[in-house]
Each structure stands twice: as structure tokens, then as C-alpha cells.
Design a protein around this motif. Sequence first.
Motif, PDB file in Angstrom:
ATOM      1  N   ALA A   1     108.354 -52.989 -52.865  1.00  0.00           N
ATOM      2  CA  ALA A   1     107.369 -52.138 -53.534  1.00  0.00           C
ATOM      3  C   ALA A   1     108.033 -51.212 -54.558  1.00  0.00           C
ATOM      4  O   ALA A   1     107.467 -50.942 -55.615  1.00  0.00           O
ATOM      5  N   LEU A   2     109.239 -50.751 -54.263  1.00  0.00           N
ATOM      6  CA  LEU A   2     109.936 -49.887 -55.230  1.00  0.00           C
ATOM      7  C   LEU A   2     110.184 -50.652 -56.533  1.00  0.00           C
ATOM      8  O   LEU A   2     109.917 -50.149 -57.621  1.00  0.00           O
ATOM      9  N   ARG A   3     110.682 -51.881 -56.401  1.00  0.00           N
ATOM     10  CA  ARG A   3     110.947 -52.656 -57.624  1.00  0.00           C
ATOM     11  C   ARG A   3     109.641 -53.045 -58.322  1.00  0.00           C
ATOM     12  O   ARG A   3     109.579 -53.014 -59.553  1.00  0.00           O
ATOM     13  N   GLN A   4     108.621 -53.390 -57.536  1.00  0.00           N
ATOM     14  CA  GLN A   4     107.321 -53.716 -58.156  1.00  0.00           C
ATOM     15  C   GLN A   4     106.832 -52.546 -58.995  1.00  0.00           C
ATOM     16  O   GLN A   4     106.202 -52.709 -60.016  1.00  0.00           O
ATOM     17  N   ARG A   5     107.153 -51.352 -58.529  1.00  0.00           N
ATOM     18  CA  ARG A   5     106.686 -50.151 -59.221  1.00  0.00           C
ATOM     19  C   ARG A   5     107.724 -49.635 -60.214  1.00  0.00           C
ATOM     20  O   ARG A   5     107.697 -48.494 -60.622  1.00  0.00           O
ATOM     21  N   LYS A   6     108.662 -50.537 -60.582  1.00  0.00           N
ATOM     22  CA  LYS A   6     109.647 -50.272 -61.644  1.00  0.00           C
ATOM     23  C   LYS A   6     110.641 -49.164 -61.307  1.00  0.00           C
ATOM     24  O   LYS A   6     111.149 -48.504 -62.202  1.00  0.00           O
ATOM     25  N   PHE A   7     110.888 -48.959 -60.036  1.00  0.00           N
ATOM     26  CA  PHE A   7     111.939 -48.007 -59.662  1.00  0.00           C
ATOM     27  C   PHE A   7     113.268 -48.546 -60.190  1.00  0.00           C
ATOM     28  O   PHE A   7     113.653 -49.672 -59.891  1.00  0.00           O
ATOM     29  N   ALA A   8     113.976 -47.749 -60.970  1.00  0.00           N
ATOM     30  CA  ALA A   8     115.157 -48.266 -61.676  1.00  0.00           C
ATOM     31  C   ALA A   8     116.473 -47.912 -60.990  1.00  0.00           C
ATOM     32  O   ALA A   8     117.536 -48.415 -61.377  1.00  0.00           O
ATOM     33  N   GLY A   9     116.423 -47.059 -59.983  1.00  0.00           N
ATOM     34  CA  GLY A   9     117.672 -46.636 -59.326  1.00  0.00           C
ATOM     35  C   GLY A   9     118.252 -47.725 -58.438  1.00  0.00           C
ATOM     36  O   GLY A   9     117.685 -48.807 -58.285  1.00  0.00           O
ATOM     37  N   SER A  10     119.394 -47.421 -57.836  1.00  0.00           N
ATOM     38  CA  SER A  10     120.028 -48.403 -56.942  1.00  0.00           C
ATOM     39  C   SER A  10     119.343 -48.365 -55.566  1.00  0.00           C
ATOM     40  O   SER A  10     118.923 -47.306 -55.092  1.00  0.00           O
ATOM     41  N   ILE A  11     119.207 -49.552 -54.989  1.00  0.00           N
ATOM     42  CA  ILE A  11     118.557 -49.681 -53.670  1.00  0.00           C
ATOM     43  C   ILE A  11     119.456 -50.521 -52.771  1.00  0.00           C
ATOM     44  O   ILE A  11     119.901 -51.602 -53.174  1.00  0.00           O
ATOM     45  N   ALA A  12     119.692 -50.053 -51.561  1.00  0.00           N
ATOM     46  CA  ALA A  12     120.368 -50.901 -50.567  1.00  0.00           C
ATOM     47  C   ALA A  12     119.480 -51.029 -49.345  1.00  0.00           C
ATOM     48  O   ALA A  12     118.818 -50.073 -48.923  1.00  0.00           O
ATOM     49  N   LEU A  13     119.455 -52.233 -48.814  1.00  0.00           N
ATOM     50  CA  LEU A  13     118.670 -52.543 -47.619  1.00  0.00           C
ATOM     51  C   LEU A  13     119.673 -52.939 -46.538  1.00  0.00           C
ATOM     52  O   LEU A  13     120.233 -54.036 -46.564  1.00  0.00           O
ATOM     53  N   LEU A  14     119.909 -52.022 -45.612  1.00  0.00           N
ATOM     54  CA  LEU A  14     120.942 -52.217 -44.590  1.00  0.00           C
ATOM     55  C   LEU A  14     120.270 -52.521 -43.246  1.00  0.00           C
ATOM     56  O   LEU A  14     119.301 -51.846 -42.884  1.00  0.00           O
ATOM     57  N   GLY A  15     120.788 -53.513 -42.542  1.00  0.00           N
ATOM     58  CA  GLY A  15     120.190 -53.829 -41.246  1.00  0.00           C
ATOM     59  C   GLY A  15     121.207 -54.419 -40.295  1.00  0.00           C
ATOM     60  O   GLY A  15     122.198 -55.042 -40.731  1.00  0.00           O
TER      61      GLY A  15
ATOM     62  N   GLU B   1     128.978 -53.521 -53.421  1.00  0.00           N
ATOM     63  CA  GLU B   1     128.602 -52.527 -52.424  1.00  0.00           C
ATOM     64  C   GLU B   1     129.096 -51.166 -52.903  1.00  0.00           C
ATOM     65  O   GLU B   1     130.293 -50.965 -53.137  1.00  0.00           O
ATOM     66  N   HIS B   2     128.176 -50.240 -53.106  1.00  0.00           N
ATOM     67  CA  HIS B   2     128.565 -48.901 -53.557  1.00  0.00           C
ATOM     68  C   HIS B   2     128.810 -48.038 -52.339  1.00  0.00           C
ATOM     69  O   HIS B   2     128.527 -48.418 -51.215  1.00  0.00           O
ATOM     70  N   THR B   3     129.280 -46.858 -52.581  1.00  0.00           N
ATOM     71  CA  THR B   3     129.406 -45.926 -51.468  1.00  0.00           C
ATOM     72  C   THR B   3     128.192 -45.008 -51.421  1.00  0.00           C
ATOM     73  O   THR B   3     128.043 -44.231 -50.497  1.00  0.00           O
ATOM     74  N   SER B   4     127.332 -45.136 -52.431  1.00  0.00           N
ATOM     75  CA  SER B   4     126.136 -44.304 -52.427  1.00  0.00           C
ATOM     76  C   SER B   4     125.002 -45.019 -53.168  1.00  0.00           C
ATOM     77  O   SER B   4     125.268 -45.747 -54.129  1.00  0.00           O
ATOM     78  N   TYR B   5     123.789 -44.822 -52.705  1.00  0.00           N
ATOM     79  CA  TYR B   5     122.625 -45.466 -53.332  1.00  0.00           C
ATOM     80  C   TYR B   5     121.550 -44.417 -53.569  1.00  0.00           C
ATOM     81  O   TYR B   5     121.425 -43.463 -52.808  1.00  0.00           O
ATOM     82  N   ASP B   6     120.757 -44.646 -54.596  1.00  0.00           N
ATOM     83  CA  ASP B   6     119.635 -43.725 -54.820  1.00  0.00           C
ATOM     84  C   ASP B   6     118.676 -43.800 -53.631  1.00  0.00           C
ATOM     85  O   ASP B   6     118.193 -42.787 -53.152  1.00  0.00           O
ATOM     86  N   VAL B   7     118.394 -45.045 -53.211  1.00  0.00           N
ATOM     87  CA  VAL B   7     117.573 -45.223 -52.007  1.00  0.00           C
ATOM     88  C   VAL B   7     118.337 -46.111 -51.033  1.00  0.00           C
ATOM     89  O   VAL B   7     118.707 -47.238 -51.367  1.00  0.00           O
ATOM     90  N   LEU B   8     118.578 -45.588 -49.862  1.00  0.00           N
ATOM     91  CA  LEU B   8     119.185 -46.384 -48.797  1.00  0.00           C
ATOM     92  C   LEU B   8     118.118 -46.607 -47.733  1.00  0.00           C
ATOM     93  O   LEU B   8     117.523 -45.645 -47.226  1.00  0.00           O
ATOM     94  N   ILE B   9     117.858 -47.889 -47.444  1.00  0.00           N
ATOM     95  CA  ILE B   9     116.858 -48.226 -46.431  1.00  0.00           C
ATOM     96  C   ILE B   9     117.607 -48.722 -45.192  1.00  0.00           C
ATOM     97  O   ILE B   9     118.417 -49.652 -45.292  1.00  0.00           O
ATOM     98  N   VAL B  10     117.363 -48.114 -44.070  1.00  0.00           N
ATOM     99  CA  VAL B  10     118.029 -48.538 -42.824  1.00  0.00           C
ATOM    100  C   VAL B  10     117.016 -49.299 -41.974  1.00  0.00           C
ATOM    101  O   VAL B  10     115.989 -48.742 -41.569  1.00  0.00           O
ATOM    102  N   GLY B  11     117.326 -50.562 -41.724  1.00  0.00           N
ATOM    103  CA  GLY B  11     116.403 -51.451 -41.013  1.00  0.00           C
ATOM    104  C   GLY B  11     115.821 -52.428 -42.019  1.00  0.00           C
ATOM    105  O   GLY B  11     115.056 -52.033 -42.902  1.00  0.00           O
ATOM    106  N   ALA B  12     116.216 -53.705 -41.891  1.00  0.00           N
ATOM    107  CA  ALA B  12     115.784 -54.700 -42.880  1.00  0.00           C
ATOM    108  C   ALA B  12     114.738 -55.628 -42.291  1.00  0.00           C
ATOM    109  O   ALA B  12     114.813 -56.851 -42.416  1.00  0.00           O
ATOM    110  N   GLY B  13     113.746 -55.036 -41.624  1.00  0.00           N
ATOM    111  CA  GLY B  13     112.627 -55.815 -41.094  1.00  0.00           C
ATOM    112  C   GLY B  13     111.439 -55.713 -42.042  1.00  0.00           C
ATOM    113  O   GLY B  13     111.616 -55.584 -43.264  1.00  0.00           O
TER     114      GLY B  13
END
Length: 412
Positions: A24-38, A3-15
Motif C-alpha cells: 500500500a505504501l508503494r501504491q500510494r507513491k511512498f518514495a522512501g526506503s522500505i524493509a519488510l523483515l520477518g 541491506e541498509h542499516t536504517s530504513y524510512d519504514v521498517l516493517i517487522v513481520g512479513a505476513g
Amino acid sequence: MTEHTSYDVLIVGAGHGGAQAAIALRQRKFAGSIALLGDEPELPYERPPLSKEYLAGDKPFERILIRPAAFWTEREITLLPGRTVVSVDPAGHRVITADGATIGYGTLIWATGGSPRRMSCEGHDLRGVHGVRTRADVERMMAELPQVTRAIVVGGGYIGLEAAAVLTKLGKHVTVLEAAPRVLARVAGEALSHFYEAEHRAHGVDLRTGVTVDSIVGQEGTVAGVRLADGTVLPGELVIVGIGIIPAVGPLIAAGAAGGNGVDTDALCRTTLPDIFAIGDCAAHANSFADGAKIRLESVQNANDQATTVAKLLTGEEHPYEAVPWFWSNQYDLKLQTVGLSTGYDATVVRGDMAARSFSVIYLKQGRVIALDCVNATRDYVQGRALVLARAVVDPASLADASVPLKEMLGA
Ligand code: FAD
């Protein structure tokens, strides 16, 4: 996963929307860090089965997961379940969670859906009164079912009617109470409403329209029935409240985002705050299938397609959101599929045989096809999409002729 303290993309709501944004970000080869928080404890799961197969006990929870656990690990998507964002600091590019953590972001995707609207009357918080939004809601309800003989559903929208169909199938005596003169009044035309009213009654549901609930009656903290405005008391051990949702946008609005009934977004799902997007049920957007009116759509299609719009933008492809709305509802052995938005229709055409339980209601506005509700009529649904997309002008008598496929009417 760390768990980082910062992410390139932070998604709030994991529905639906949040999960699809990460996928979709990973499918499109997004290479940064992603967190899905819910705030829910589970892995992201599908919500539609909650009032259908899951409530019926026909599908175990594992089968309604959006992706298996390994998927998220393999794609280096950090899941942060059981966490609630309580405030957003747009200038500092960070959010604060209920457990006191500060999480930074480069881009924030707000995908929080909404919470079931509660009744404001006396008794609304008694044990045995349920909303249907999360797995936890449905688990609580299912645990009570063995003690339930009579269930009362407040609200004749899709969720209420689906729950009524399942509970009837489970052998409960079900009453549906709708304040409007007909069920599904907000989303469908009269023909469809009356068809579903007749179906529910034929299955033994006591369906009442034009009725107002006065209060929920309790005994020792547990629901015992519902009192109507005319004084009638309907006994029941379980009450389901299906009267819509309140979009979960408090922290964003408090942070200065424009909005009211949902957070305002543009055609690329951007809010008025820098680097903050909003998608899904909580996002108010101008929809071209509603003649550009600002609306919120509550559907899996809308959540997924808006998520993809954002993922595309973040990976360098600017495609405004302009997807054809579609939706489905399963009740008894009836499969309803909807395409387009019927709001503002001025004429309808019924195509097929309502008595045979296979037909479509086609909605027209100024002579143009704007939507179809297809009941056990998948071919119409598939072919009608092109008519909606083209806003085709078709003679109503031709539309009504079920012997001619809809695809032959485009450009006819
Ligand atoms: P959601 O899927 O609701 O996800 C939002 C998530 O964010 C939730 O887990 C929520 O708890 C969480 N959250 C909220 N606030 C915070 C916060 N501050 N911090 C952290 N997390 C937060 N649609 C169809 O197209 N067809 C159907 O047949 C259909 N049937 C349905 C049946 C039921 C019972 C329900 C409830 C919905 C149904 N829908 C259906 C609607 C569909 O499920 C929604 O439109 C869809 O889930 C919207 O996705 P979303 O990502 O916007 O929100």
C-alpha cells in the motif's frame, strides 16, 4: 537489493499485514526506503490456505505467495527474511535482531501476528503434536501424514475444524475434542455451531464437546494418543492443537508500549511509543463493530485494512480504521462467509434452509443487525453487509423470509 542499516519504514513481520503495508505504501507513491523483515524464510505468503487447500495438497506453495519475487524487487521493497527482532529501542529508533544486527527506522510498523497457544499438559512437546500457523508447521505435518491413520484435533475453532475436514478428505480417522459445550462457541451462535457439528459427524468425524484433555500420551518421544480427564485414552499418531494464538508483542511491551493481550493501538494504529504502529492479529484496538470494545481481530481483512490505514497516514491521508469485519472458512463443500461481529448478540434469525446446506444466521442486538454467518449463501453475505453497516432495524420475520432479498430490507 542492498541491506541498509536504517530504513524510512521498517516493517517487522512479513505476513498479511506487513506485506500489505509495504504494498500500500508503494501504491500510494511512498518514495522512501522500505524493509519488510520477518522470521520466516519464505517470501510473504497467505496463511488461510494452510488449513485448507495447502494442507490438502491442492495448491503448491507458489500459488499461495502474496506476490511473486519480482514484485518486491521492482518496487524496491527490501525483504529481510529469516530475521527475528528481539528488542526495540524507541528512543534510538532502532531494533536489534537475534543475529545481533541493529537496524534503524524512521517509522516502525509492528505486524508480528502471534504464535499458536501450546498446551501446558504432559506430552505437549512430543513429536507428532502440531500447531498450524506457518508453512513449516504444515510441511512437518504433511511429512508425517503417510504414517498417520488416526488424527486428533484439540480445539473446535475454525482452524481445527478446517484441518479436520481436510484430514477426513485425505482418508484419516479424525477426532475433534472441544472443551466448550459446542464448537465455534467464541465466534458464532448455537445454530451455526450445531450445523457444523452435524456436518463433521456426517463425514465420519468423532466430534466430542465438553471434554477436557488430561495429557498427550507418547511412546519413545512420539505421540501415541490423548488421555481425557475421565481417563479415556484415544489412540492417534498425530495431534493438531488449534486453541488460539498468543500475540507476538514481547519486544514492544518490553520497550514500554501499553498492552497486554496484544499491543494497544488507537484508531490510526499508533501504539503508545513514538513512530511505532501495530497492525493485524497483534494489535488491540477499539472496534466500533464491537461497540467500541478493545479487541484483537484475527483475520486477513483486519490485517490488510489496518495496513492500509497506516500507509495512508504515512502518505498524508488521515483515515481512522473503521472497516466492516469479514471472514471466511471452507470446510468440505461448505463456504462460510461472515460479516460483522456477532459478539453480544441477543437474538438470531435463521434465513434459508439448513437442511439444504444453504442458509444464513443473522445476529441481532437490541433489534439491530450486527452480523451474518452465511453458509453457501454468498448473496446474503454481499447484501447483508449494508445491513451491518447501517446496524439496520429489520423485523425478524422479514429477515427470515429468504424469498425477499436482503437488499430490499434496508430502510424498509
Ligand atoms: P501473520 O500473517 O501471522 O504475520 C506475522 C509474521 O510475523 C509471521 O511471519 C511471524 O512469524 C512474524 N514474526 C513474529 N514475531 C516476529 C519477530 N519478533 N521478528 C520478526 N518476525 C516476526 N483469516 C481469514 O480472514 N480467513 C481465513 O480463512 C483464515 N484462515 C486461517 C487459517 C490458518 C491456518 C491461520 C493460521 C490463520 C487463518 N486466518 C484466516 C487468520 C489470518 O491468517 C491472520 O489473521 C493474518 O495472517 C494476520 O496477519 P498478520 O500480519 O497480523 O500476522
